[in-house]
Motif scaffolding. Structure first.
Motif, short mmCIF file in Angstrom:
data_model
loop_
_atom_site.label_atom_id
_atom_site.label_comp_id
_atom_site.label_asym_id
_atom_site.label_seq_id
_atom_site.Cartn_x
_atom_site.Cartn_y
_atom_site.Cartn_z
N ASN A 109 -4.41 -3.94 -7.94
CA ASN A 109 -3.30 -3.88 -8.88
C ASN A 109 -2.43 -2.65 -8.62
N GLN A 110 -3.08 -1.52 -8.39
CA GLN A 110 -2.32 -0.30 -8.09
C GLN A 110 -1.53 -0.44 -6.80
N ASP A 111 -2.08 -1.10 -5.80
CA ASP A 111 -1.35 -1.30 -4.56
C ASP A 111 -0.08 -2.11 -4.79
N ARG A 112 -0.16 -3.12 -5.64
CA ARG A 112 1.04 -3.91 -5.96
C ARG A 112 2.07 -3.06 -6.69
N ILE A 113 1.61 -2.22 -7.61
CA ILE A 113 2.52 -1.35 -8.36
C ILE A 113 3.18 -0.34 -7.42
N ILE A 114 2.40 0.22 -6.50
CA ILE A 114 2.96 1.18 -5.54
C ILE A 114 4.02 0.52 -4.68
N ARG A 115 3.76 -0.70 -4.24
CA ARG A 115 4.75 -1.42 -3.44
C ARG A 115 6.04 -1.59 -4.23
N ILE A 124 2.77 2.43 3.47
CA ILE A 124 3.63 2.49 2.28
C ILE A 124 3.00 3.39 1.22
N ILE A 125 1.69 3.25 1.05
CA ILE A 125 0.98 4.08 0.07
C ILE A 125 1.07 5.55 0.46
N ALA A 126 0.92 5.85 1.74
CA ALA A 126 1.00 7.24 2.21
C ALA A 126 2.43 7.77 2.05
N LEU A 127 3.42 6.95 2.32
CA LEU A 127 4.82 7.39 2.23
C LEU A 127 5.22 7.75 0.81
N LYS A 160 -3.07 8.69 7.45
CA LYS A 160 -3.50 10.09 7.51
C LYS A 160 -2.43 10.94 8.19
N GLU A 161 -1.86 10.44 9.26
CA GLU A 161 -0.81 11.18 9.99
C GLU A 161 0.43 11.36 9.12
N ILE A 162 0.79 10.32 8.38
CA ILE A 162 1.96 10.41 7.49
C ILE A 162 1.73 11.50 6.46
N ARG A 182 -2.63 9.76 -11.14
CA ARG A 182 -3.00 8.58 -11.91
C ARG A 182 -3.68 7.51 -11.08
N ARG A 183 -3.71 7.67 -9.77
CA ARG A 183 -4.33 6.66 -8.92
C ARG A 183 -5.84 6.67 -9.14
N VAL A 184 -6.40 5.49 -9.20
CA VAL A 184 -7.85 5.34 -9.44
C VAL A 184 -8.59 5.54 -8.13
#
Length: 144
Positions: A69-75, A102-105, A128-130, A142-144
Motif C-alpha cells: 500500500n505504501q509503495d502505491r502511495i509513494i508512486r 522511484i522509492i529511492a528518488l 542504494k546508489e541513488i 512515516r514509512r513502515v
C-alpha cells in the motif's frame, strides 16, 4: 536529520518481539511434531504446528500488505511531485524506472530530483546508489 545511514527503521514490537516469538513458537512446534511421531500426541502436535504456522504467517502478511500500500502511495506522491515540478506526467518515465528507484528518488530534494531521475535512467542506478547520491535528504519517518 534523516539521511542514507539512518533512514532504515526498526519497529521494536514487530522486529524484536513479534517476529522472534512467532519464530520461536514455530520452531518449538516443529520439534514437538517430530518428537510426537509414533505416539498418541501426534494429533495435538500437528494442531500446534498448524497454529504456529498461521501465527508465523499473519504478521508477515500484515507487513507485506502495508508495504504494498505504501509503495502505491509513494508512486502517486512522486507522480504528483514530478507534475508540480515539470508540468508533465511522470508516467512517460515510469516505464524506464523500477519501483525501487522511484522509492529511492523520493528522498531527493526538489532541486536535485530532475538530475537524479535523468542519471538513474541513463546509468540504471540501483536504489542504494541513488540514496547515496542525495545531498539534501527529504525525511520520511512515516514509512513502515
Amino acid at each position: 536529520m534523516q539521511n542514507y545511514k539512518n533512514h532504515a527503521q526498526y519497529y521494536p514490537l514487530h522486529h524484536f518481539v513479534m517476529a522472534p516469538l512467532t519464530l520461536g513458537l514455530f520452531i518449538w512446534s516443529i520439534v514437538r511434531l517430530f518428537s510426537a511421531f509414533g505416539t498418541d500426541e501426534i494429533s495435538i502436535a500437528l494442531f500446534h504446528f498448524l497454529i504456529a504456522l498461521i501465527l508465523l504467517i499473519l504478521p508477515l502478511l500484515a507487513r507485506l500488505y502495508a508495504l504494498k500500500n505504501q509503495d502505491r502511495i509513494i508512486r502517486m506522491e512522486m507522480r504528483q511531485r514530478y507534475f508540480e515540478l515539470t508540468g508533465k506526467p511522470l508516467r512517460v518515465l515510469e516505464e524506464k524506472l523500477r519501483l525501487s528507484q522511484i522509492i529511492a528518488l523520493r528522498f531527493a530534494s526538489d532541486e536535485e530530483l530532475m538530475g537524479l531521475i535523468d542519471e538513474t535512467i541513463s546509468k540504471d542506478l540501483r536504489a542504494k546508489e541513488i540514496k547515496m547520491k542525495i545531498k539534501n535528504w527529504q525525511e520520511d519517518k512515516r514509512r513502515v
